[in-house]
Structures are given as C-alpha cells and as structure tokens.
Design an enzyme around this catalytic site. Sequence first.
Site, PDB file in Angstrom:
ATOM      1  N   ASP A   3     -36.152  -8.348 -28.852  1.00  0.00           N
ATOM      2  CA  ASP A   3     -35.790  -9.503 -28.015  1.00  0.00           C
ATOM      3  C   ASP A   3     -37.071 -10.289 -27.704  1.00  0.00           C
ATOM      4  O   ASP A   3     -38.098  -9.720 -27.329  1.00  0.00           O
ATOM      5  CB  ASP A   3     -35.125  -9.021 -26.723  1.00  0.00           C
ATOM      6  CG  ASP A   3     -34.421 -10.145 -25.988  1.00  0.00           C
ATOM      7  OD1 ASP A   3     -33.205 -10.049 -25.798  1.00  0.00           O
ATOM      8  OD2 ASP A   3     -35.101 -11.140 -25.601  1.00  0.00           O
ATOM      9  N   GLU A  45     -25.794 -16.126 -23.405  1.00  0.00           N
ATOM     10  CA  GLU A  45     -26.752 -17.087 -23.960  1.00  0.00           C
ATOM     11  C   GLU A  45     -26.500 -17.346 -25.447  1.00  0.00           C
ATOM     12  O   GLU A  45     -26.539 -18.493 -25.891  1.00  0.00           O
ATOM     13  CB  GLU A  45     -28.181 -16.564 -23.742  1.00  0.00           C
ATOM     14  CG  GLU A  45     -29.265 -17.514 -24.191  1.00  0.00           C
ATOM     15  CD  GLU A  45     -30.660 -16.908 -24.056  1.00  0.00           C
ATOM     16  OE1 GLU A  45     -30.899 -16.066 -23.156  1.00  0.00           O
ATOM     17  OE2 GLU A  45     -31.522 -17.262 -24.871  1.00  0.00           O
ATOM     18  N   HIS A  64     -24.253  -9.046 -29.785  1.00  0.00           N
ATOM     19  CA  HIS A  64     -25.500  -8.282 -29.858  1.00  0.00           C
ATOM     20  C   HIS A  64     -25.523  -7.232 -28.769  1.00  0.00           C
ATOM     21  O   HIS A  64     -25.085  -7.468 -27.649  1.00  0.00           O
ATOM     22  CB  HIS A  64     -26.730  -9.191 -29.758  1.00  0.00           C
ATOM     23  CG  HIS A  64     -26.689 -10.156 -28.622  1.00  0.00           C
ATOM     24  ND1 HIS A  64     -25.919 -11.307 -28.644  1.00  0.00           N
ATOM     25  CD2 HIS A  64     -27.290 -10.143 -27.416  1.00  0.00           C
ATOM     26  CE1 HIS A  64     -26.075 -11.962 -27.508  1.00  0.00           C
ATOM     27  NE2 HIS A  64     -26.893 -11.265 -26.741  1.00  0.00           N
TER      28      HIS A  64
HETATM   29  P1  5GP Z   1     -27.308 -12.850 -23.916  1.00  0.00           P
HETATM   30  O1  5GP Z   1     -26.602 -13.754 -24.905  1.00  0.00           O
HETATM   31  O2  5GP Z   1     -26.985 -11.394 -24.141  1.00  0.00           O
HETATM   32  O3  5GP Z   1     -27.093 -13.262 -22.501  1.00  0.00           O
HETATM   33  O4  5GP Z   1     -28.878 -13.005 -24.158  1.00  0.00           O
HETATM   34  C1  5GP Z   1     -29.393 -13.323 -25.425  1.00  0.00           C
HETATM   35  C2  5GP Z   1     -30.707 -12.598 -25.638  1.00  0.00           C
HETATM   36  O5  5GP Z   1     -31.234 -13.055 -26.880  1.00  0.00           O
HETATM   37  C3  5GP Z   1     -31.765 -12.856 -24.560  1.00  0.00           C
HETATM   38  O6  5GP Z   1     -32.255 -11.619 -24.084  1.00  0.00           O
HETATM   39  C4  5GP Z   1     -32.832 -13.665 -25.304  1.00  0.00           C
HETATM   40  O7  5GP Z   1     -34.141 -13.365 -24.872  1.00  0.00           O
HETATM   41  C5  5GP Z   1     -32.609 -13.296 -26.742  1.00  0.00           C
HETATM   42  N1  5GP Z   1     -32.946 -14.379 -27.667  1.00  0.00           N
HETATM   43  C6  5GP Z   1     -32.507 -15.661 -27.592  1.00  0.00           C
HETATM   44  N2  5GP Z   1     -33.016 -16.401 -28.609  1.00  0.00           N
HETATM   45  C7  5GP Z   1     -33.802 -15.555 -29.315  1.00  0.00           C
HETATM   46  C8  5GP Z   1     -34.596 -15.720 -30.491  1.00  0.00           C
HETATM   47  O8  5GP Z   1     -34.696 -16.808 -31.068  1.00  0.00           O
HETATM   48  N3  5GP Z   1     -35.251 -14.636 -30.963  1.00  0.00           N
HETATM   49  C9  5GP Z   1     -35.168 -13.419 -30.335  1.00  0.00           C
HETATM   50  N4  5GP Z   1     -35.852 -12.398 -30.878  1.00  0.00           N
HETATM   51  N5  5GP Z   1     -34.417 -13.208 -29.234  1.00  0.00           N
HETATM   52  C10 5GP Z   1     -33.744 -14.275 -28.722  1.00  0.00           C
END
Ligand code: 5GP
Length: 129
Positions: free
Chosen positions: A29, A88, A93
Amino acid sequence: MASIFTKIISGEIPSFKIYEDENYFAFLDINPNALGHTLCVPKKEVDQVFDLDDDALSGLMIFSKKVAHAIKKAVVCKRVGISVIGLEVPHVHVHLIPINTMGDMSFDSKIQLTKDQFVEIMNKIKSYI
Ligand code: 5GP
C-alpha cells in the site's frame, strides 16, 4: 475505465510488487498504516468483495494467507490483521496489516516511508513467499 489497481497489475502504473499468481496480485500500500501493509487484489476487476463468486472469494483468501504468512515472518508484529474497505478504490482488495494493538488497524494513523524503505520491506516479504 480500468481501475488504478488494474493499471498496477498490468504494469502501467508502478508498484512495490510482492507476489502474483494467475488470478491475484499483491503489492505494498502506497499510504501504509504500518510497515509491510500489503494489498491483495483479484486480477478480475470487481468492485465489492461479496460480489465475487465463491471460487474467486475463497481463492483471494487463500492467496492472502500465503502473503500474510510471509509478512508475519518479515515484520516484527503480534499478528497480521485483515480488512476489506474499498471506499477509495472500487476494485476488491484485502488489506494485510502488521499489528500489535487494535489501534494499528485504524486508517487514521499512517506512516511515511522512503522509496528505499519500501524497496527494503518489499524484498524482505518477497524472500519469505
Ligand atoms: P480503500 O479503497 O480500501 O478504502 O483504500 C484503498 C487503499 O489503496 C488505500 O490504503 C490507499 O493507500 C491504497 N492506494 C490507492 N492508490 C494507490 C496506488 O496507486 N498505489 C498503491 N500501492 N496503493 C494505492
């Protein structure tokens, strides 16, 4: 439009890749809660985790288990916590997060890593896969 995670899986967007198989992909992440915070993603783009079919869902858990065991060996922690949020990025995931307290699962506290630190922990986790 392809999700950001589909672009990471295809290599269009770079990532600190931990491991992949035919159906799943694991990478660090970029905004981690803790050192070693890893995301496990099905290559097939589905938004919500409980919309995965049974085989894809169980396959994701089995893949995540393999990655979690490697994280546990690579990072000093009591256990590896698991969380599915998806607010997000609308591409399923699993968050695998090294934890010592309940608070370590909080997405309100983040750590900052340099590129070298990302590379170092990526290589360490990979060495235990
Ligand atoms: P969620 O959708 O579970 O709320 O959060 C999405 C997760 O994906 C977050 O922890 C964020 O830091 C991670 N994330 C978002 N965009 C990217 C990216 O471009 N690369 C990586 N490695 N992680 C990402």
